[in-house]
Motif scaffolding. Structure first.
Motif, short mmCIF file in Angstrom:
data_model
loop_
_atom_site.label_atom_id
_atom_site.label_comp_id
_atom_site.label_asym_id
_atom_site.label_seq_id
_atom_site.Cartn_x
_atom_site.Cartn_y
_atom_site.Cartn_z
N PHE A 91 0.87 -1.18 0.00
CA PHE A 91 0.00 0.00 0.00
C PHE A 91 0.91 1.23 0.00
O PHE A 91 1.47 1.59 1.02
N ILE A 92 1.04 1.87 -1.16
CA ILE A 92 1.92 3.05 -1.28
C ILE A 92 1.26 4.23 -0.57
O ILE A 92 0.12 4.60 -0.86
N THR A 93 1.98 4.82 0.39
CA THR A 93 1.44 5.95 1.15
C THR A 93 2.23 7.24 0.92
O THR A 93 1.83 8.28 1.44
N ALA A 94 3.34 7.19 0.19
CA ALA A 94 4.13 8.39 -0.08
C ALA A 94 4.91 8.20 -1.37
O ALA A 94 5.45 7.12 -1.62
N LEU A 95 4.95 9.26 -2.19
CA LEU A 95 5.73 9.26 -3.42
C LEU A 95 6.36 10.62 -3.61
O LEU A 95 5.72 11.65 -3.31
N GLY A 148 9.74 6.65 -2.44
CA GLY A 148 8.42 6.42 -1.87
C GLY A 148 8.47 5.59 -0.61
O GLY A 148 9.53 5.18 -0.14
N GLY A 149 7.29 5.38 -0.04
CA GLY A 149 7.15 4.58 1.15
C GLY A 149 5.79 3.93 1.19
O GLY A 149 4.88 4.34 0.47
N ASP A 150 5.65 2.91 2.03
CA ASP A 150 4.37 2.21 2.10
C ASP A 150 3.88 2.13 3.53
O ASP A 150 4.55 2.56 4.47
N ILE A 151 2.70 1.56 3.69
CA ILE A 151 2.04 1.52 4.99
C ILE A 151 2.74 0.56 5.95
O ILE A 151 2.53 0.61 7.16
N PHE A 152 3.59 -0.31 5.43
CA PHE A 152 4.30 -1.26 6.27
C PHE A 152 5.60 -0.70 6.84
O PHE A 152 6.30 -1.39 7.58
N GLY A 153 5.95 0.55 6.50
CA GLY A 153 7.14 1.17 7.05
C GLY A 153 8.37 1.07 6.17
O GLY A 153 9.48 1.37 6.63
N ASN A 154 8.21 0.67 4.91
CA ASN A 154 9.35 0.55 4.00
C ASN A 154 9.54 1.83 3.21
O ASN A 154 8.57 2.43 2.74
N ALA A 155 10.79 2.24 3.05
CA ALA A 155 11.14 3.34 2.16
C ALA A 155 11.94 2.77 1.00
O ALA A 155 12.75 1.85 1.19
N GLY A 175 10.37 1.34 10.14
CA GLY A 175 9.74 0.95 11.39
C GLY A 175 8.34 1.46 11.60
O GLY A 175 7.62 0.99 12.48
N GLY A 176 7.90 2.44 10.81
CA GLY A 176 6.55 2.99 10.94
C GLY A 176 6.03 3.38 9.57
O GLY A 176 6.80 3.68 8.65
N ALA A 177 4.72 3.37 9.41
CA ALA A 177 4.11 3.70 8.13
C ALA A 177 4.58 5.07 7.64
O ALA A 177 4.50 6.06 8.37
N VAL A 178 5.08 5.14 6.42
CA VAL A 178 5.58 6.38 5.84
C VAL A 178 4.39 7.20 5.36
O VAL A 178 3.61 6.74 4.51
N VAL A 179 4.23 8.41 5.88
CA VAL A 179 3.06 9.22 5.53
C VAL A 179 3.40 10.36 4.56
O VAL A 179 2.51 10.88 3.89
#
Length: 375
Positions: A158-162, A172-179, A245-249
């Protein structure tokens, strides 16, 4: 702003101000629904509301009804346009003071997953999805029509940042905390136009380390840390991957100081801010990798209370790629003198022994120099 009764806002985008009748005016576009239900993301009527923002006040200008709920709005690939996510449909509007002109639609994605994030630069549009990875579109100049250049649906997320870094690279980053930092081959556009189908078409993707003498202020330099080759036409290649470690917003390229290099600033749902930046030389990369490995060995022996590998933590969702753990490296400054000397000796041996004298002071100097280049 008074959005009206029963109107729930889901997204907004502020357009640059411009002078009109001798007064600076900006436009604010807000997408949402009347009688909105957050859990199901539905409503009785879906709208784009446009407000005129003046120096001391703002006023409602007009509204445009849409078929689906607007879930994300950003600046379009060309001046004066916005890109709007309507479910799995992407639409371009030209923003006028009195109306929104519908320019073009695109729904030919290789997935039916709803659009979660959009980022534009030049004639490129990077689209993140709610259950798939990434799609790259091109806006044709003149017709403003959109066509797909590349897509990657192999990794469910789930992409939450681009944040678009260049015409071929995006962070980008996703809801699982990955950048992550991903790219497509620079030759792909020529290939799609029939100019790169010969055996001479270049297959190597751009180097992900910035050469010395490059532009220190450009976001195009944020290309990751390691080199590689793309696996084929249309592939989206992940250059760097790291678990925060945390969802990237939110993620945005910024300069944190005067004459400092451009970095990728990410914020997470835990309230943490993380900085991703490229290492300029192969010497810096080798030094930081050896420092990270030495610090990881000391940490897991002396400070690891739960007896879990730190490498496995940073690779929680998928293995870390092309990224050095800066938090781990900065712990060097908190070690006692015996451990510092041990780490310096280990780095010295890995870099060639007596020909490269690495003292405690030299290790700290290099660490502070890299931090100073960012701040």
């Amino acid at each position: 702003l008074n959005l009206g009764d029963q109107f729930g806002a889901f997204c907004l985008c502020a357009l640059p101000s411009r002078e009109d009748d001798g007064e600076e005016k900006g436009l604010l576009v807000i997408g949402g629904a009347i009688d909105a239900k957050v859990t199901t993301r539905t409503g009785s009527k879906y709208l784009l509301k446009v407000f005129v923002v003046k120096e001391n006040a703002s006023e409602f200008a007009y509204e445009v009804e849409t078929e689906y709920l607007p879930t994300f709005i950003c600046h379009g690939a060309t001046s004066g346009t916005i890109a709007v996510a309507l479910g799995s449909l992407l639409r371009l509007y030209e923003v006028k003071v009195k109306t929104l002109l519908r320019v073009s639609d695109f729904s030919g994605f290789s997935t039916a997953s709803p659009i979660s994030r959009i980022s534009c630069t030049g004639n490129r549009i990077f689209v993140g999805h709610a259950s798939n990875f990434l799609t790259v579109l091109k806006v044709n100049v003149g017709t403003n029509s959109m066509e797909m250049l590349a897509a990657d649906n192999s990794q469910p997320c789930f992409i939450t940042a681009l944040a678009a870094l260049s015409s071929s690279t995006v962070g980008g980053g996703d809801i699982f905390g990955n950048a992550f930092i991903a790219s497509i081959p620079e030759w792909i556009e020529d290939s799609m136009e029939g100019e790169g189908n010969s055996d001479d078409a270049p297959k190597a993707a751009m180097s992900t380390t910035t050469p010395l003498g490059g532009d220190e202020g450009g976001a195009k330099d944020l290309l990751g840390l390691v080199g590689g080759e793309s696996s084929g036409r249309g592939d989206v290649t992940v250059r760097s991957h790291y678990y925060l470690g945390g969802a990237v917003v939110k993620m945005v390229p910024v300069n944190l100081g005067f004459r400092s290099q451009t970095v990728l600033l990410a914020s997470s749902a835990h309230g943490a801010f993380s900085v991703l930046f490229p290492l300029r030389t192969s010497e810096d990369i080798t030094f930081m990798r050896q420092l990270e490995e030495s610090m990881r060995n000391i940490w897991e022996i002396k400070e690891n209370l739960c007896c879990r590998s730190h490498r496995s933590y940073r690779s929680c969702y998928e293995p870390t790629k092309g990224t050095i753990d800066g938090d781990m490296c900065l712990l060097y400054t908190k070690l006692d003198i015996q451990d510092k000397e041990g780490v310096a000796k280990s780095i010295n041996e890995s870099l060639g022994g007596s020909n490269n004298v690495m003292t405690v002071g030299e290790v700290e100097r290099r660490i502070y120099a890299l931090v100073g280049a960012v701040l």
